[in-house]
Design an enzyme around this catalytic site. Sequence first.
Site, PDB file in Angstrom:
ATOM      1  N   ASN A   7       0.866  -1.191   0.000  1.00 39.26           N
ATOM      2  CA  ASN A   7       0.000   0.000   0.000  1.00 39.26           C
ATOM      3  C   ASN A   7       0.900   1.238   0.000  1.00 39.26           C
ATOM      4  OD1 ASN A   7      -1.884   1.982   0.422  1.00 39.26           O
ATOM      5  ND2 ASN A   7      -2.395   1.373   2.521  1.00 39.26           N
ATOM      6  N   LYS A   9       0.017   4.243  -0.527  1.00 43.16           N
ATOM      7  CA  LYS A   9      -0.721   5.430  -0.042  1.00 43.16           C
ATOM      8  C   LYS A   9      -0.513   6.613  -0.993  1.00 43.16           C
ATOM      9  CE  LYS A   9      -0.122   3.548   4.535  1.00 43.16           C
ATOM     10  NZ  LYS A   9      -0.158   3.734   5.966  1.00 43.16           N
ATOM     11  N   HIS A  93      -9.634   1.059   4.830  1.00 43.11           N
ATOM     12  CA  HIS A  93      -8.342   1.280   5.494  1.00 43.11           C
ATOM     13  C   HIS A  93      -8.540   2.272   6.645  1.00 43.11           C
ATOM     14  CE1 HIS A  93      -4.238   2.658   6.190  1.00 43.11           C
ATOM     15  NE2 HIS A  93      -3.870   1.492   5.701  1.00 43.11           N
ATOM     16  N   GLU A  95      -6.951   4.760   7.557  1.00 43.87           N
ATOM     17  CA  GLU A  95      -6.801   6.191   7.220  1.00 43.87           C
ATOM     18  C   GLU A  95      -8.074   6.726   6.578  1.00 43.87           C
ATOM     19  OE1 GLU A  95      -3.068   5.640   5.229  1.00 43.87           O
ATOM     20  OE2 GLU A  95      -2.180   5.231   7.188  1.00 43.87           O
ATOM     21  N   GLU A 165      -5.589  -4.837  10.932  1.00 45.90           N
ATOM     22  CA  GLU A 165      -4.619  -3.750  11.055  1.00 45.90           C
ATOM     23  C   GLU A 165      -4.952  -2.905  12.285  1.00 45.90           C
ATOM     24  OE1 GLU A 165      -2.597  -2.785   7.147  1.00 45.90           O
ATOM     25  OE2 GLU A 165      -4.404  -1.601   7.184  1.00 45.90           O
ATOM     26  N   GLY A 171       2.078   2.497  10.774  1.00 42.52           N
ATOM     27  CA  GLY A 171       3.031   3.581  10.557  1.00 42.52           C
ATOM     28  C   GLY A 171       3.706   4.083  11.818  1.00 42.52           C
ATOM     29  N   SER A 208       3.169  -1.850  10.766  1.00 36.61           N
ATOM     30  CA  SER A 208       4.604  -1.822  11.066  1.00 36.61           C
ATOM     31  C   SER A 208       5.300  -3.156  10.817  1.00 36.61           C
ATOM     32  CB  SER A 208       4.850  -1.333  12.503  1.00 36.61           C
ATOM     33  OG  SER A 208       4.394  -0.005  12.639  1.00 36.61           O
TER      34      SER A 208
END
Length: 245
Positions: A7, A9, A93, A95, A165, A171, A208
């Site tokens: 991904n 992004k 996701h 985000e 996730e 991240g 991560s």
Amino acid sequence: MKYLIANWKMNLGIKESVELSKKISGEIESDKIKTIVLCPSFASLAEVSEVIKKSSLKLGAQDIFWVNKGAFTGEVGAPELKEIGVEFVIVGHSERRHIVGETDEVIAKKMKLAADFGLRPILCVGETGDERENEQAEKRVAEQLDLGLQLLDNAQISKILIAYEPVWAIGTGKACSPDDALSMFVLIKKVLQEKFSENNIPILYGGSTDDKNIASYIEAGYAGALVGGSSLKPLTFLKMKEAIE
Ligand code: PEP
């Protein structure tokens, strides 16, 4: 089958995406037991598709709209994605849930549209740090599964992937411990079996991951990983591919 989903992004421009996909495709041989998927931004999809079309790499989109065509300014529909060569779509996701404000209901509609058009949606689920601290992690993930899959029929559910996730691990460099990842893997399997009579949906871990820790998630039962930061580093990403035997 094992999966490694990159991904990227909004981290790369079109030229950078083309360069990175060339580096990865140059090193990837056809492999019947691992599916490697690159998910560039919408703007880079067509050019990356050209680069990887003769390789075994697959193309994924980072999002999809829940209607296929029409007056929806700024959105991208499933027919367009298919025309470019997209086969996988990341849906829900964290985000998009937490920055853009997507709800479980919107995510369910996106899952449905992707499935209706023969794309393989990857439903992302995961608790926030607060939810984990308050011992709500399992409840929240079960709810995300229930709501996110509510519009799919059995045939469609059998083609999806799930990515666990934890939001606090994305991240941050703080990957989920293998024990906690294992407990969540068991819970996800149980929900899929009890509510949807499904025992073969690939469940991926994301948050991560790198070439050092990915093997521990495979040992816990995960069928691969959804990878953010490490997918931008070709050497690390390729080592991750080797580690998911
Ligand atoms: C992600 O964004 O899906 C992700 C897992 O990111 P990272 O690997 O950087 O934590």
